[in-house]
Scaffold this motif. Structure first.
Motif, PDB file in Angstrom:
ATOM      1  N   MET A 114       0.838  -1.209   0.000  1.00  0.00           N
ATOM      2  CA  MET A 114       0.000   0.000   0.000  1.00  0.00           C
ATOM      3  C   MET A 114       0.870   1.255   0.000  1.00  0.00           C
ATOM      4  O   MET A 114       0.549   2.239  -0.674  1.00  0.00           O
ATOM      5  CB  MET A 114      -0.961  -0.024   1.182  1.00  0.00           C
ATOM      6  N   VAL A 115       1.963   1.259   0.751  1.00  0.00           N
ATOM      7  CA  VAL A 115       2.862   2.415   0.782  1.00  0.00           C
ATOM      8  C   VAL A 115       3.495   2.630  -0.586  1.00  0.00           C
ATOM      9  O   VAL A 115       3.562   3.763  -1.086  1.00  0.00           O
ATOM     10  CB  VAL A 115       3.938   2.236   1.875  1.00  0.00           C
ATOM     11  N   ILE A 116       3.936   1.552  -1.215  1.00  0.00           N
ATOM     12  CA  ILE A 116       4.539   1.675  -2.539  1.00  0.00           C
ATOM     13  C   ILE A 116       3.528   2.218  -3.549  1.00  0.00           C
ATOM     14  O   ILE A 116       3.840   3.121  -4.332  1.00  0.00           O
ATOM     15  CB  ILE A 116       5.113   0.314  -2.998  1.00  0.00           C
ATOM     16  N   LEU A 117       2.322   1.694  -3.528  1.00  0.00           N
ATOM     17  CA  LEU A 117       1.282   2.185  -4.443  1.00  0.00           C
ATOM     18  C   LEU A 117       0.942   3.642  -4.193  1.00  0.00           C
ATOM     19  O   LEU A 117       0.739   4.421  -5.128  1.00  0.00           O
ATOM     20  CB  LEU A 117       0.028   1.319  -4.336  1.00  0.00           C
ATOM     21  N   SER A 118       0.880   4.057  -2.928  1.00  0.00           N
ATOM     22  CA  SER A 118       0.566   5.455  -2.638  1.00  0.00           C
ATOM     23  C   SER A 118       1.694   6.379  -3.083  1.00  0.00           C
ATOM     24  O   SER A 118       1.442   7.481  -3.570  1.00  0.00           O
ATOM     25  CB  SER A 118       0.245   5.640  -1.157  1.00  0.00           C
ATOM     26  N   LEU A 119       2.954   5.949  -2.960  1.00  0.00           N
ATOM     27  CA  LEU A 119       4.074   6.759  -3.442  1.00  0.00           C
ATOM     28  C   LEU A 119       4.044   6.897  -4.963  1.00  0.00           C
ATOM     29  O   LEU A 119       4.267   7.995  -5.495  1.00  0.00           O
ATOM     30  CB  LEU A 119       5.403   6.149  -2.991  1.00  0.00           C
ATOM     31  N   LEU A 120       3.759   5.801  -5.648  1.00  0.00           N
ATOM     32  CA  LEU A 120       3.654   5.870  -7.103  1.00  0.00           C
ATOM     33  C   LEU A 120       2.515   6.785  -7.531  1.00  0.00           C
ATOM     34  O   LEU A 120       2.652   7.575  -8.463  1.00  0.00           O
ATOM     35  CB  LEU A 120       3.448   4.470  -7.679  1.00  0.00           C
ATOM     36  N   THR A 121       1.398   6.696  -6.845  1.00  0.00           N
ATOM     37  CA  THR A 121       0.260   7.553  -7.157  1.00  0.00           C
ATOM     38  C   THR A 121       0.607   9.016  -6.920  1.00  0.00           C
ATOM     39  O   THR A 121       0.261   9.880  -7.723  1.00  0.00           O
ATOM     40  CB  THR A 121      -0.958   7.152  -6.301  1.00  0.00           C
ATOM     41  N   ALA A 122       1.302   9.293  -5.840  1.00  0.00           N
ATOM     42  CA  ALA A 122       1.690  10.678  -5.530  1.00  0.00           C
ATOM     43  C   ALA A 122       2.636  11.240  -6.583  1.00  0.00           C
ATOM     44  O   ALA A 122       2.641  12.448  -6.828  1.00  0.00           O
ATOM     45  CB  ALA A 122       2.338  10.731  -4.156  1.00  0.00           C
TER      46      ALA A 122
END
Length: 142
Positions: free
Chosen positions: A43-51
């Motif tokens: 989830m952290v990796i996905l949120s960083l990519l989204t950001a």
């Protein structure tokens, strides 16, 4: 610890209804699924990519919009030689963006430009009936 003890303590399903694969997992201590830490890391990796991606999307949309408007201006200007050929008449585009026929004096209306775009001419542009054009330079500004 025996298999029957593991099955009784971990499930209410009778031992006879468990598949062989499930029995092997219970004996070897294998558990299917992800741990909470693994899920959180994903989830952290996905949120960083989204950001990182989302701010660039708005820039990309703005750039595509600008390109589309410039293409529309080019299309409007490329329409004039075809109009001269179809009317079999020389046309003149003056700095006020009035398109007039040389022989007949007719004035043709050009399609509207996209919002917030302006074209300017320093001198007339002549479009001959054979499609050849000569004269000024069209400058666009937003």
């Amino acid at each position: 610890m025996r298999l029957s003890t593991l099955v009784r303590s971990s499930s209410t399903v009778p031992q006879s209804k468990l598949s062989d694969n499930t029995k092997k997992c219970l004996i070897n201590g294998l558990i299917n699924g992800f741990t909470l830490i693994e899920v959180l890391v994903v989830m952290v990796i996905l949120s960083l990519l989204t950001a990182m991606v989302v701010p660039n999307l708005s820039k990309m949309v703005g750039s595509l919009e600008k390109d589309a408007q410039l293409d529309r201006i080019r299309l409007i200007l490329s329409y004039i030689p075809d109009l001269a050929k179809s009317k079999n008449n020389d046309l003149v585009l003056n700095p006020d963006f009035e398109l007039s026929a040389v022989q007949t004096g007719e004035i043709y209306s050009l399609p509207d430009l996209p919002e917030n775009y302006h074209l300017s001419l320093e001198q007339n542009i002549s479009y001959l009936a054979n499609g050849f054009c000569s004269g000024g330079v069209v400058v666009h500004s937003k």
